[in-house]
Motif scaffolding. Structure first.
Motif, short mmCIF file in Angstrom:
data_model
loop_
_atom_site.label_atom_id
_atom_site.label_comp_id
_atom_site.label_asym_id
_atom_site.label_seq_id
_atom_site.Cartn_x
_atom_site.Cartn_y
_atom_site.Cartn_z
N LEU A 157 -9.45 54.54 -37.17
CA LEU A 157 -10.62 54.07 -36.43
C LEU A 157 -10.21 53.58 -35.04
O LEU A 157 -9.10 53.10 -34.85
N ASP A 158 -11.13 53.72 -34.08
CA ASP A 158 -10.85 53.26 -32.72
C ASP A 158 -11.54 51.94 -32.40
O ASP A 158 -11.44 51.42 -31.29
N LYS A 159 -12.24 51.38 -33.38
CA LYS A 159 -12.86 50.08 -33.23
C LYS A 159 -13.09 49.50 -34.62
O LYS A 159 -13.05 50.24 -35.60
N PRO A 160 -13.28 48.19 -34.73
CA PRO A 160 -13.35 47.19 -33.65
C PRO A 160 -11.96 46.76 -33.21
O PRO A 160 -11.01 46.80 -33.99
N GLU A 161 -11.85 46.36 -31.96
CA GLU A 161 -10.60 45.82 -31.45
C GLU A 161 -10.75 44.31 -31.40
O GLU A 161 -11.42 43.77 -30.51
N ILE A 162 -10.16 43.64 -32.35
CA ILE A 162 -10.35 42.21 -32.53
C ILE A 162 -9.22 41.43 -31.86
O ILE A 162 -8.05 41.75 -32.04
N ASP A 163 -9.61 40.43 -31.10
CA ASP A 163 -8.61 39.58 -30.44
C ASP A 163 -8.78 38.13 -30.91
O ASP A 163 -9.02 37.23 -30.13
N ILE A 164 -8.70 37.96 -32.23
CA ILE A 164 -8.79 36.63 -32.83
C ILE A 164 -7.57 36.45 -33.72
O ILE A 164 -7.25 37.32 -34.53
N SER A 165 -6.92 35.33 -33.57
CA SER A 165 -5.70 35.06 -34.32
C SER A 165 -5.87 33.80 -35.15
O SER A 165 -6.29 32.76 -34.65
N ALA A 166 -5.51 33.89 -36.44
CA ALA A 166 -5.55 32.70 -37.29
C ALA A 166 -4.58 31.65 -36.79
O ALA A 166 -4.84 30.45 -36.89
N THR A 167 -3.47 32.09 -36.21
CA THR A 167 -2.50 31.14 -35.65
C THR A 167 -3.14 30.32 -34.53
O THR A 167 -2.99 29.09 -34.47
N VAL A 168 -3.86 31.00 -33.64
CA VAL A 168 -4.54 30.30 -32.55
C VAL A 168 -5.59 29.34 -33.08
O VAL A 168 -5.74 28.22 -32.59
N ILE A 169 -6.30 29.76 -34.12
CA ILE A 169 -7.31 28.88 -34.72
C ILE A 169 -6.66 27.61 -35.25
O ILE A 169 -7.13 26.49 -35.00
N ARG A 170 -5.55 27.75 -35.97
CA ARG A 170 -4.87 26.58 -36.51
C ARG A 170 -4.38 25.68 -35.38
O ARG A 170 -4.46 24.44 -35.47
N GLU A 171 -3.88 26.28 -34.31
CA GLU A 171 -3.41 25.49 -33.17
C GLU A 171 -4.55 24.74 -32.52
O GLU A 171 -4.41 23.56 -32.13
N ARG A 172 -5.71 25.39 -32.38
CA ARG A 172 -6.86 24.75 -31.77
C ARG A 172 -7.34 23.57 -32.62
O ARG A 172 -7.71 22.52 -32.09
N VAL A 173 -7.33 23.75 -33.93
CA VAL A 173 -7.72 22.64 -34.82
C VAL A 173 -6.77 21.46 -34.62
O VAL A 173 -7.20 20.31 -34.51
N GLY A 174 -5.48 21.75 -34.57
CA GLY A 174 -4.49 20.69 -34.39
C GLY A 174 -4.65 19.95 -33.07
O GLY A 174 -4.34 18.76 -32.98
N LEU A 175 -5.18 20.66 -32.08
CA LEU A 175 -5.41 20.05 -30.75
C LEU A 175 -6.82 19.50 -30.62
O LEU A 175 -7.21 19.05 -29.54
N LYS A 176 -7.59 19.58 -31.72
CA LYS A 176 -8.98 19.08 -31.76
C LYS A 176 -9.87 19.83 -30.77
O LYS A 176 -10.78 19.25 -30.15
N LEU A 177 -9.64 21.13 -30.65
CA LEU A 177 -10.47 21.99 -29.82
C LEU A 177 -11.47 22.73 -30.72
O LEU A 177 -11.21 22.96 -31.89
N PRO A 178 -12.63 23.10 -30.18
CA PRO A 178 -13.65 23.76 -31.01
C PRO A 178 -13.21 25.14 -31.49
O PRO A 178 -12.49 25.86 -30.79
N ILE A 179 -13.66 25.50 -32.70
CA ILE A 179 -13.35 26.82 -33.26
C ILE A 179 -14.61 27.53 -33.75
O ILE A 179 -14.52 28.58 -34.37
N ASP A 180 -15.77 26.95 -33.44
CA ASP A 180 -17.02 27.50 -33.96
C ASP A 180 -17.25 28.95 -33.55
O ASP A 180 -17.92 29.71 -34.27
N HIS A 181 -16.72 29.37 -32.41
CA HIS A 181 -16.88 30.75 -31.95
C HIS A 181 -15.90 31.70 -32.63
O HIS A 181 -16.02 32.92 -32.49
#
Length: 201
Positions: A157-181
């Motif tokens: 498949l040529d899509k979808p091209e996802i640019d979301i990382s669980a690692t980044v989500i965990r880091e954002r939570v640790g920094l108390k940044l929003p993850i709702d998006h």
């Protein structure tokens, strides 16, 4: 009938996983799309990931209104989780003639020859390869040289091209940044209520 399988650590499950499931469902029209949370991922220490109970709860919260099935087959099986073991069990549970599809990223397809018994994997299931940001388009002819017959078992498949990382989500939570998006609302709420991914937790 066709059954599509999307496995992963899901630490946490995010919108990218759900978009992949939806696009594959739209393209292949399977009877079922099943998410399989890993029990004990062989590439990761148990200390590096959230508990099985938490990851499973988040997957169920994320999929409850999407008509996706959640399998606990890897969670219930002791020891490390290997894809071939899961596909073998799922294939054996299907009626004769039914087709099993395994969803993976382009990067994983390029690395498939290094997985446990890759020849059996491509015999058990057709592979649905989806783009990963930063990963090159797989050269199926080259891959065939390492795993003969692979190209005949791949839906590229040529899509979808996802640019979301669980690692980044965990880091954002640790920094108390929003993850709702990045994750469904119910998952964001669960992470907050259970104090997941907090530094020192």
């Amino acid at each position: 009938m066709n059954v599509c399988v999307l496995g992963g650590t899901f630490d946490p499950i995010h919108r990218g996983h759900l978009v992949v499931a939806e696009v594959v469902r739209s393209r292949l029209s399977p009877a079922e799309v099943t998410l399989v949370p890993a029990g004990c991922p062989w590439l990761k220490s148990e200390h590096d990931i959230a508990s099985t109970a938490d990851r499973l709860a988040m997957v169920r919260l994320a999929t409850v209104e999407m008509g996706l099935r959640v399998s606990t087959i890897e969670i219930e099986r002791p020891g490390p989780s290997y894809t071939v073991d899961t596909l073998r069990a799922l294939k054996n549970s299907l009626p004769s003639g039914d087709e099993l599809y395994f969803i993976l990223g382009w990067d994983n397809l390029l690395d498939l020859e290094h997985w446990r018994t890759p020849e059996e994997i491509i015999n058990l299931a057709r592979l649905v390869a989806v783009p990963r940001v930063g990963s090159r388009v797989p050269d199926l002819d080259m891959l065939d040289k390492c795993l003969p017959g692979l190209s005949r078992r791949v839906v590229l498949l040529d899509k979808p091209e996802i640019d979301i990382s669980a690692t980044v989500i965990r880091e954002r939570v640790g920094l108390k940044l929003p993850i709702d998006h990045l994750v469904p609302e119910a998952v964001a709420r669960y992470i907050h209520e259970h104090n997941l991914y907090q530094k020192g937790a």
